[in-house]
Design a protein around this motif. Structure first.
Motif, PDB file in Angstrom:
ATOM      1  N   PRO A  78      -6.287  -2.503   5.303  1.00 10.93           N
ATOM      2  CA  PRO A  78      -4.940  -3.039   5.557  1.00 10.93           C
ATOM      3  C   PRO A  78      -4.104  -3.247   4.299  1.00 10.93           C
ATOM      4  O   PRO A  78      -2.889  -3.300   4.371  1.00 10.93           O
ATOM      5  N   HIS A  79      -4.739  -3.335   3.133  1.00 13.73           N
ATOM      6  CA  HIS A  79      -3.989  -3.540   1.895  1.00 13.73           C
ATOM      7  C   HIS A  79      -3.729  -2.236   1.135  1.00 13.73           C
ATOM      8  O   HIS A  79      -3.112  -2.245   0.079  1.00 13.73           O
ATOM      9  N   ALA A  80      -4.167  -1.100   1.682  1.00 14.12           N
ATOM     10  CA  ALA A  80      -3.936   0.199   1.041  1.00 14.12           C
ATOM     11  C   ALA A  80      -2.636   0.787   1.566  1.00 14.12           C
ATOM     12  O   ALA A  80      -2.541   1.189   2.719  1.00 14.12           O
ATOM     13  N   GLY A  81      -1.616   0.797   0.728  1.00 16.22           N
ATOM     14  CA  GLY A  81      -0.318   1.318   1.123  1.00 16.22           C
ATOM     15  C   GLY A  81       0.733   1.029   0.086  1.00 16.22           C
ATOM     16  O   GLY A  81       0.423   0.711  -1.066  1.00 16.22           O
ATOM     17  N   LYS A  82       1.978   1.129   0.507  1.00 14.11           N
ATOM     18  CA  LYS A  82       3.091   0.997  -0.423  1.00 14.11           C
ATOM     19  C   LYS A  82       4.209   0.171   0.198  1.00 14.11           C
ATOM     20  O   LYS A  82       4.588   0.398   1.349  1.00 14.11           O
ATOM     21  N   CYS A  83       4.739  -0.751  -0.593  1.00 11.16           N
ATOM     22  CA  CYS A  83       5.871  -1.567  -0.152  1.00 11.16           C
ATOM     23  C   CYS A  83       7.161  -0.787  -0.375  1.00 11.16           C
ATOM     24  O   CYS A  83       7.345  -0.158  -1.423  1.00 11.16           O
ATOM     25  N   ASP A  84       8.055  -0.832   0.602  1.00  8.41           N
ATOM     26  CA  ASP A  84       9.343  -0.144   0.488  1.00  8.41           C
ATOM     27  C   ASP A  84      10.286  -0.842  -0.493  1.00  8.41           C
ATOM     28  O   ASP A  84      11.282  -0.260  -0.889  1.00  8.41           O
TER      29      ASP A  84
END
Length: 69
Positions: A41-47
């Motif tokens: 759930p913490h693998a990603g990118k904030c816009d």
């Protein structure tokens, strides 16, 4: 084609709360292109690149998991 990619936009249900800045509906998770499943759930990118800049890549995730063994 890459094994992992950011989840394509499919409406607001495909955007989540950023784990760094807690801004709602601004976080895009990484998915496995073979299965369509999301990674951690913490693998990603904030816009919010200018305000937050959070980006946790699949490489970072697998390095973390590998060092935990």
């Amino acid at each position: 084609m890459h094994k992992y990619t950011l989840q394509p936009y499919q409406g607001m249900q495909s955007r989540h709360t950023c784990p760094a800045c807690n801004s709602r509906k601004t976080f895009t998770r990484y998915i496995d292109t073979d299965t369509g499943e999301t990674l951690a759930p913490h693998a990603g990118k904030c816009d919010r690149a200018d305000n937050c800049g959070y980006h946790y890549t699949p490489r970072q995730l697998f390095e973390e998991v590998g060092s935990a063994k």
